[in-house]
Every structure is written in structure tokens, then in C-alpha cells.
Design an enzyme around this catalytic site. Structure first.
Site, PDB file in Angstrom:
ATOM      1  N   ASN A  18     -43.973  42.784  73.571  1.00 40.83           N
ATOM      2  CA  ASN A  18     -42.963  41.863  74.101  1.00 40.83           C
ATOM      3  C   ASN A  18     -42.841  41.999  75.614  1.00 40.83           C
ATOM      4  O   ASN A  18     -42.803  40.999  76.349  1.00 40.83           O
ATOM      5  CB  ASN A  18     -41.605  42.137  73.465  1.00 40.83           C
ATOM      6  CG  ASN A  18     -41.497  41.638  72.038  1.00 40.83           C
ATOM      7  OD1 ASN A  18     -42.355  40.908  71.563  1.00 40.83           O
ATOM      8  ND2 ASN A  18     -40.437  42.024  71.353  1.00 40.83           N
ATOM      9  N   ARG A  23     -50.014  26.820  65.929  1.00 45.08           N
ATOM     10  CA  ARG A  23     -50.686  28.112  65.767  1.00 45.08           C
ATOM     11  C   ARG A  23     -51.072  28.239  64.298  1.00 45.08           C
ATOM     12  O   ARG A  23     -50.309  27.885  63.414  1.00 45.08           O
ATOM     13  CB  ARG A  23     -49.766  29.291  66.120  1.00 45.08           C
ATOM     14  CG  ARG A  23     -49.212  29.276  67.529  1.00 45.08           C
ATOM     15  CD  ARG A  23     -48.379  30.533  67.779  1.00 45.08           C
ATOM     16  NE  ARG A  23     -47.509  30.402  68.931  1.00 45.08           N
ATOM     17  CZ  ARG A  23     -47.853  30.635  70.191  1.00 45.08           C
ATOM     18  NH1 ARG A  23     -49.103  31.017  70.445  1.00 45.08           N
ATOM     19  NH2 ARG A  23     -46.995  30.491  71.176  1.00 45.08           N
ATOM     20  N   ARG A  76     -49.490  28.900  74.031  1.00 44.41           N
ATOM     21  CA  ARG A  76     -49.707  30.064  74.890  1.00 44.41           C
ATOM     22  C   ARG A  76     -50.301  31.245  74.130  1.00 44.41           C
ATOM     23  O   ARG A  76     -49.811  31.647  73.083  1.00 44.41           O
ATOM     24  CB  ARG A  76     -48.381  30.481  75.539  1.00 44.41           C
ATOM     25  CG  ARG A  76     -48.512  31.645  76.503  1.00 44.41           C
ATOM     26  CD  ARG A  76     -47.178  31.940  77.159  1.00 44.41           C
ATOM     27  NE  ARG A  76     -46.824  30.932  78.131  1.00 44.41           N
ATOM     28  CZ  ARG A  76     -45.570  30.619  78.454  1.00 44.41           C
ATOM     29  NH1 ARG A  76     -44.566  31.204  77.849  1.00 44.41           N
ATOM     30  NH2 ARG A  76     -45.330  29.713  79.380  1.00 44.41           N
ATOM     31  N   HIS A  98     -45.064  20.595  69.683  1.00 37.87           N
ATOM     32  CA  HIS A  98     -44.585  21.809  69.037  1.00 37.87           C
ATOM     33  C   HIS A  98     -43.999  21.533  67.659  1.00 37.87           C
ATOM     34  O   HIS A  98     -43.672  22.461  66.921  1.00 37.87           O
ATOM     35  CB  HIS A  98     -43.527  22.473  69.947  1.00 37.87           C
ATOM     36  CG  HIS A  98     -43.092  23.826  69.508  1.00 37.87           C
ATOM     37  ND1 HIS A  98     -41.824  24.087  69.047  1.00 37.87           N
ATOM     38  CD2 HIS A  98     -43.752  25.008  69.466  1.00 37.87           C
ATOM     39  CE1 HIS A  98     -41.714  25.369  68.744  1.00 37.87           C
ATOM     40  NE2 HIS A  98     -42.869  25.948  68.980  1.00 37.87           N
ATOM     41  N   TYR A 133     -42.484  35.729  59.167  1.00 39.49           N
ATOM     42  CA  TYR A 133     -41.518  34.900  59.889  1.00 39.49           C
ATOM     43  C   TYR A 133     -40.565  34.234  58.903  1.00 39.49           C
ATOM     44  O   TYR A 133     -40.986  33.727  57.866  1.00 39.49           O
ATOM     45  CB  TYR A 133     -42.226  33.806  60.686  1.00 39.49           C
ATOM     46  CG  TYR A 133     -42.943  34.256  61.935  1.00 39.49           C
ATOM     47  CD1 TYR A 133     -43.373  35.569  62.086  1.00 39.49           C
ATOM     48  CD2 TYR A 133     -43.201  33.366  62.966  1.00 39.49           C
ATOM     49  CE1 TYR A 133     -44.040  35.978  63.224  1.00 39.49           C
ATOM     50  CE2 TYR A 133     -43.873  33.767  64.122  1.00 39.49           C
ATOM     51  CZ  TYR A 133     -44.298  35.073  64.235  1.00 39.49           C
ATOM     52  OH  TYR A 133     -44.956  35.459  65.367  1.00 39.49           O
ATOM     53  N   ARG A 190     -31.581  34.706  67.880  1.00 40.66           N
ATOM     54  CA  ARG A 190     -32.431  35.892  67.843  1.00 40.66           C
ATOM     55  C   ARG A 190     -32.677  36.458  69.224  1.00 40.66           C
ATOM     56  O   ARG A 190     -32.612  37.662  69.439  1.00 40.66           O
ATOM     57  CB  ARG A 190     -33.784  35.560  67.200  1.00 40.66           C
ATOM     58  CG  ARG A 190     -34.654  36.809  67.007  1.00 40.66           C
ATOM     59  CD  ARG A 190     -36.063  36.461  66.590  1.00 40.66           C
ATOM     60  NE  ARG A 190     -36.902  36.110  67.720  1.00 40.66           N
ATOM     61  CZ  ARG A 190     -37.748  35.104  67.754  1.00 40.66           C
ATOM     62  NH1 ARG A 190     -37.837  34.295  66.735  1.00 40.66           N
ATOM     63  NH2 ARG A 190     -38.499  34.874  68.810  1.00 40.66           N
ATOM     64  N   HIS A 208     -36.800  33.018  62.691  1.00 36.76           N
ATOM     65  CA  HIS A 208     -37.533  32.011  63.451  1.00 36.76           C
ATOM     66  C   HIS A 208     -37.040  30.580  63.227  1.00 36.76           C
ATOM     67  O   HIS A 208     -37.395  29.676  63.979  1.00 36.76           O
ATOM     68  CB  HIS A 208     -39.022  32.106  63.073  1.00 36.76           C
ATOM     69  CG  HIS A 208     -39.945  31.319  63.938  1.00 36.76           C
ATOM     70  ND1 HIS A 208     -40.592  30.175  63.508  1.00 36.76           N
ATOM     71  CD2 HIS A 208     -40.338  31.496  65.220  1.00 36.76           C
ATOM     72  CE1 HIS A 208     -41.341  29.694  64.480  1.00 36.76           C
ATOM     73  NE2 HIS A 208     -41.215  30.470  65.539  1.00 36.76           N
TER      74      HIS A 208
END
Length: 736
Positions: free
Chosen positions: A96, A423, A453, A483, A519, A615, A643
Site C-alpha cells: 500500500n 481488471r 493502473r 470503470h 473482495y 474503507r 469494496h
């Protein structure tokens, strides 16, 4: 000229239209009455000015993110967690923080260098933020190293798992390591000397390196050399039964093999973090794939933003590194070794189940589970009977969303499949199913976001593989990342089956079978005609030219997500003022957008209860007298990554709920294609409300945000995720 205050005025607050909330028909629950808000609450300039009087009403987003990573570190510190899970949280903290420096710190430095030092919403200038970041990250990094060496390593030893240094090895173990070095390590090492004929080598970002000071015994002259620790070898080398030594220790004691005839005077590990954010000027790029690949090559040579060194490093070697890398002293982090604890993931993977979370296996959603047959349930048949609301990882992704796409690919009645991919995993069955569908003659449209990314290279590979199989692959809209999480199947069900029918999946998470087990996300599989029509229009907008940007059941960024949410907030104010039930509940990864935050402040000033489950980053200050007294903010972290993005409104006693991909951040609301869908069924809305009920129970363990920006654990003893796991087990036991 507009003032900073004007910048933060709630978008949409001055151009609200009359809202009519349509009745929702449910074959199982009947028609649910709704309220017509007439007129809607429209804040006047005086109300907005009352909010804007609080000039320090926004917390700094960068510091808020660091507080999030501090919460991750607190999980590693928690003795109540299984030991190997604490080890994993130490590794997650490292990853992170690496990404934070590569993207956020790099971006701040770039803006300062370009002369774009605009004051942040928090009131801080970029230079001030940078100073606070360096101070805070240094404290967190030192705390992280201390947790590892003083708490976790001794606890591992008690369990028979030993992380040792070279001097702790037995003679037999050292002999084993010497053999390993000779056979597997030495052949791939490349020593790079620095002298007039050899310039200082390029140090790649996040690589672990040895700074070596050597001396020629004949001339007495000293030289600097760099040796890169191979990233493709095991970082913590097993030397016995659950005993491990860092690879750099093995290399360090065998440097005489790399520099024969020289005296090795000093050996120190160091690590550089570079700017690795990708920028592509799409307007000037005829071929987006080629432009992105070129930029990815450039990424490796980004300027350094952090230098980590082992605390034992000598001043002379450190001065050389600082000078050659162009690093400022404030960007140097002297830490106890070993550096780069991302390698602890391998330790956390040790086969010691008693030191991990209890085994959890997702279960098939009860509407997709056929108890009378071993054959998989027909997802299309189940969806025709009733909408299906999925909650991953508690509901299996493999037997719901993945099966939905796989059955669509194999079904001869399916005419077309359209899907977004942001992703996905390296061996994705979703990709395989789409390829199978295209090869069998179905129309397949895949919108691949190749600018996701740190997943750019993988997505480029998938895009080319899909194109070669005959899929129509598009990359979205120029200037916007796509997205949203959408999949639509068009099926011909014949004259007696209703003709052409659309099956739609809208989710909060990626189409990634691997991360779906880690997730927490929601997804809706529906045959609702209005939703299907909206999604069809959106796919047409994304793949071609279309002027139709109006949607009945969706909010779509960048056009309507912010304004839609703000309008819902204002509707709650109107309900409250009319004496009807009013409440706002939002679950998101981040809450940063000033327009939405100001609308929430207005709601709080009006007396509307607001509950935020965040979160990560939260720029809103809760509990400020006269501003946000009715707002409560909690954060829940655990074995699964929270998430999902959820929006729930009391709506005068007839609650509504939305799920989707959008966080409340500028990038999501202004620079991405995001989608929120309004849940059609009342029991699904109730399920979302029950999740918030449980999350905000006083006994539920969570971090609570104070008005000063600090987060404190509330002392609750109920684990939300374990409670949801147990609820799922009970449903499976009773065959719900």
C-alpha cells in the site's frame, strides 16, 4: 474570478428538477407505494453559505489515506488475529505504501515542479501536504518495522516459524546456503561498479539492492558497486523446517565471489521508489495501445520519490546514494532491516492452517442452487423467475457471475454478449468464455480498460487475445476510464418465450474470479426491461457514436452520478422537513468529493441522520457542532477487502437503494464512466439496509472517525465479516 469556496459548492444544488419516484412492482411483494417530493428541497444561498462558513470542513485526502494504512498496520498489531494473517497485513501495508509514493507523492511533486501548486480543499498547499506526508510516513514506517521485529517475529518463533539472519544459521544451514548460492543465485547476479568508465547504474523502482564498498588491496583505492537482489528468486529462503533467511543475507556474505581479489568493506541494502503513474495524451494518440505501451516503457525511468536504507548504512555511502539519485534528505528513510517486507506474503502462505483464518468456502446463492440435481442451475431460468442480488465472497462468484457468462457462451439461443473488463485474473475463465462465444459465431463486444493502473500490461495482452478470437474490442471514451462493471446477454427465447430478452449483470467489483474470493462486492442479475434498455444504450454510447445519454434506472458518470446522489440527499432533507422518515446511508471505498460532502453537511444541519461506511479515504469531518452533528463515519477492515459501493435512502418510509462502481471521488465522478443501478425489489433494498444496521451496531468492531481526522477502534467484539459468514452457513444448513 471564482473563489475556492465557489469550487466546493454542491454541483447540481442550484438546478434541481422535480423528482418523481416511480412505484416499484414486485411479483412476490406487490406494488410498493412511493412518495412524490413536490417541491424538492432546494438549498438557498443562505443555507450553502452556512456550510461554507466552516472553512476547514474538509480533511486532507492524502493524510486520510495514510490513516487508512495505519488501520491496516493496527490489524498487524492485533494479537487477537491469527498470526499468519498479521504477517500478511504487514506485507499489505508495505505494498500500500509503495503505491502511495509511486502515485500520490509522485503526483504532488510533479505539480510542485510544474508550478501548479494549488491549495487543496483541506486548505493546505502541496508543499505543506508533502511535509506532513514525510513526517507521517516516517513514523508509520518505523512503527511497521518495530511491529515486525518486536512483535511478529518473536510470536512466529513461539510457533516454530523462524525468520533468522545469516549469523543465526547453523553450520549445516550455512553450507546449504553456500551450495544454493553457487548453483542458483551466482549465475544470475550482475555486479555494477561505479568508476570513471562505469557511470552510476540506473536503479529500478522497488528493486532491492546491495550497496557495496570494495577496496583494491594493491592500490588501497575504494570503489562503490551495486548488486541487485534478483526479484525472480524466493525472498525468504527456506533453510530448514519453517526456518527462513533473507536472500540478501546469502548474497552479502558471498560477495567475494563477485569481486575476486577485492576487499569487501561495507554491504548495505537499499531500495528506491519511483514515480510510476502513467500519463497518456489520448487526443494526440492515433493508436491508444501503442501510446500506452510506450508510456509503460517510460514508467521504469520515472524520477525517484523515496529512498529506503538499512539503518546501519554508513554516512559516506548514504551521501553517495542521495547525490547520485537526486533525492532530498527528507525523502530518505533509515529503517531496521530487512527492507521490503512484501516478501512476507510467502511466509503467510505457509501451510499452518491453525495460524490463519478458518477455512471459508463461498456458497452458491440459494436461487442458483438446485438441491435435486447435480447439474448446474440454468442461470437464465433462475433470473427469469426473479432478480438475483449477489453478495460476494459469501455468494460464490464461480457459480453465479462466471457461470452466467459461461452458460451464455455455450447457449445456442444467445445472440450477443457485451461486457466491460477493468481488471481480471491471469487465467481468467471469463476471457476463455468470451473467446468461445466469439468463435462459435456470437456477437461479442468487450470494452477493455487498458489504462487500469498497474494492470495495463495484462489488459493489453487480453485485448489482443480477444481481438484475435474475433471479439469486437473497444477501449472506451477518450479522456475517460471505463470503470463500470457491466455484462449483458441478448437471448432469443422464441415466440412462446417472449422473443428477444436481455439479461444484465451490474456489479460493484471486477470480473476477476481470484479477487472475488477476497473482495466484498455486490452484483445484480436482472431481466428488468428498463435496466436492460439503459445498459444497451450505455454500451452503444461506449462503442459507437450516440447522443442518447438519458437513463431511466441508472446513474452514469460523468453526467449524472454526482447530481443524482446530491438530488437524493436533498430529497431526504425534504422528507425530514415534512415529518417523514429520512436517513442517508452510504458505503464506499473513499468519500472525497466536496460537492457531495457539502450536500451531506446540509442534510446534517437539517437534522437528517447520516451513516457513512468508508474503507479508505474520508475527507468529511463528522461530529462538528453546527455542521455535521448527525453524521457518523465508520471503517471496517478484515479478512476480506470491503469494496462494494452502496447508497441507501429512507425516502419518506419507502427506502431506495443503489449499487455500483462509483466512489465519491473526483476521478470517479468526473473522469470515469461509472454506473449505479437502482435496485428494483423491496427485499433487496431491505438486505442492503440490514447490512448497514449490522455495520453500525455498537457491538460491531470498527474504527470511528472523529472530527479531528483521527480514527479510533470502538471496542466492539462482533466481527462483521465473520457474522456474515455464519449467516451464510445457517442459510445453507436450513436450505434457504
Amino acid at each position: 474570478m471564482s473563489t475556492p469556496r465557489d469550487t466546493y459548492r454542491s454541483p447540481g444544488s442550484e438546478r434541481l428538477e422535480r423528482m418523481t419516484l416511480e412505484p416499484t412492482a414486485d411479483p412476490d411483494l406487490g406494488t410498493v407505494e412511493t412518495f412524490d417530493v413536490d417541491p424538492p428541497y432546494v438549498p438557498d444561498h443562505e443555507a450553502l453559505a452556512a456550510v461554507e462558513e466552516f472553512e476547514e470542513r474538509f480533511l486532507d485526502r492524502e493524510l486520510s489515506w495514510l490513516h487508512f494504512n495505519q488501520r491496516v498496520l493496527e490489524l498487524a498489531e492485533s494479537p487477537s488475529l491469527p498470526l499468519l494473517e498479521r504477517v500478511r497485513f504487514l506485507a499489505i501495508f508495505t505494498s500500500n505504501l509503495d503505491e502511495f509514493f509511486m502515485v500520490r507523492v509522485a503526483g504532488l511533486k510533479r505539480r510542485i515542479a510544474a508550478g501548479l501548486a494549488v491549495r487543496a480543499a483541506s486548505g493546505l498547499m502541496p508543499r505543506e501536504v508533502l511535509e506532513l506526508i514525510w513526517r507521517t510516513t516516517r513514523e508509520l514506517s518505523e512503527r511497521h518495522a518495530s511491529v515486525f521485529s518486536d512483535q511478529v517475529v518473536p510470536a512466529l518463533w513461539k510457533e516454530g516459524i523462524e525468520l533468522v539472519r545469516w549469523d543465526d544459521l547453523t553450520a549445516t544451514e550455512q553450507k546449504h546456503c553456500k551450495k544454493l548460492f553457487k548453483e542458483r543465485v551466482f549465475p544470475i547476479l550482475t555486479p555494477l561498479a561505479v568508476d570513471p568508465a562505469h557511470p552510476f547504474p540506473y536503479i529500478s523502482g522497488l528493486s532491492l539492492n546491495l550497496a557495496v564498498l570494495i577496496r583494491d588491496p594493491r592500490t588501497g583505492k575504494e570503489h562503490f558497486a551495486r548488486v541487485k537482489v534478483p526479484p525472480n528468486l524466493t525472498r525468504f529462503v527456506p533453510v530448514g523446517n519453517d526456518r527462513f533467511v533473507p536472500l540478501e543475507d546469502i548474497i552479502g556474505v558471498h560477495l567475494k565471489r563477485l569481486f575476486p581479489g577485492m576487499d569487501v568493506l561495507e554491504v548495505h541494502t537499499f531500495r528506491v521508489t519511483r514515480n510510476e503513474d502513467v500519463e497518456v495524451e489520448e487526443d494526440d494518440a492515433e493508436n491508444l495501445l501503442a501510446a500506452l505501451e510506450k508510456e509503460l516503457l517510460r514508467r521504469r525511468f520515472g524520477p525517484p520519490v523515496r529512498l529506503e536504507v538499512e539503518e546501519s548504512i554508513s554516512d559516506s555511502v548514504l551521501e553517495l546514494l542521495v547525490s547520485e539519485l537526486g533525492i532530498s534528505p527528507s525523502e530518505v528513510f533509515r529503517l531496521p532491516g530487512p527492507l521490503d517486507l512484501r516478501g512476507l506474503h510467502a511466509i503467510a502462505d505457509i501451510d499452518r492452517e491453525e495460524l490463519k483464518y478458518p477455512t471459508f468456502l463461498p456458497t452458491t446463492h440459494h436461487r442458483l442452487a438446485d438441491v435435486e440435481s447435480a447439474a448446474p442451475v440454468d442461470v437464465f431460468k433462475a433470473a427469469r423467475r426473479r432478480d438475483i442480488l449477489l453478495h460476494h465472497p459469501y455468494d460464490s462468484f464461480a457459480t453465479s457471475v462466471q457461470r452466467f457468462i459461461e452458460q451464455a457462451a455455450a447457449d445456442p439461443h444467445v445472440l450477443a454478449i457485451k461486457q466491460t473488463l477493468y481488471r481480471t485474473s491471469g487465467d481468467s475463465p471469463i476471457i476463455d468464455a468470451l473467446i468461445d462465444a466469439a468463435e462459435s459465431g456470437k456477437q461479442v463486444l468487450v470494452l477493455v480498460e487498458i489504462k487500469a493502473r498497474f494492470d495495463e500490461q495484462a489488459n493489453i495482452r487480453w485485448a489482443r487475445k480477444l481481438e484475435q478470437a474475433g471479439c469486437h474490442v473497444v477501449y472506451g471514451l477518450i479522456g475517460l476510464k471505463t470503470h463500470c462493471k457491466l455484462a449483458m446477454v441478448v437471448r432469443d427465447e422464441g415466440v412462446y418465450g417472449g422473443g428477444i430478452r436481455r439479461y444484465t449483470h451490474i456489479g460493484t467489483g471486477n470480473y476477476n474470479p481470484k479477487t472475488s474470493r477476497l473482495y466484498e462486492d455486490y452484483g445484480l442479475i436482472t431481466t428488468d426491461e428498463a435496466i436492460g434498455e439503459d445498459v444497451a444504450h450505455l454500451f452503444n454510447n461506449l462503442s459507437g457514436w450516440s447522443r442518447d445519454a438519458s437513463y431511466e434506472q441508472l446513474l452514469v458518470a460523468p453526467a449524472t452520478v454526482r447530481t443524482g446522489i446530491v438530488e437524493q440527499i436533498h430529497a431526504e432533507i425534504a422528507h425530514h422537513q415534512a415529518g417523514r422518515p429520512a436517513r442517508i446511508r452510504i458505503k464506499a471505498n473513499s468519500v472525497v468529493d466536496e460537492g457531495v460532502i457539502d450536500a451531506l453537511y446540509l442534510a446534517s444541519q437539517a437534522g437528517v441522520p447520516v451513516e457513512l461506511l468508508v474503507r479508505g479515504i474520508c475527507a468529511l469531518r463528522p461530529g462538528v457542532p453546527g455542521l455535521s452533528e448527525t453524521i457518523a463515519v465508520r471503517s471496517i477492515l478484515g479478512r476480506f477487502l470491503e469494496h462494494s459501493r452502496l447508497f441507501w435512502f429512507a425516502n419518506g418510509g419507502d427506502p431506495t437503494a443503489w449499487i455500483g462502481s462509483a466512489d465519491l471521488m473526483h476521478r470517479n465522478l468526473d473522469r470515469r464512466v461509472e454506473v449505479l443501478v437502482r435496485l428494483p425489489l423491496a427485499d433487496h433494498i431491505l438486505a442492503i439496509g440490514e447490512l448497514f444496521d449490522l455495520s453500525f451496531e455498537p457491538s460491531t468492531s470498527a474504527w470511528v472517525l472523529d472530527s479531528d481526522g483521527s480514527w479510533t477502534r470502538n471496542g466492539g467484539d462482533v466481527d462483521l465479516q465473520e457474522t456474515l459468514i455464519e449467516q451464510q452457513r445457517r442459510r445453507r444448513t436450513v436450505g434457504a
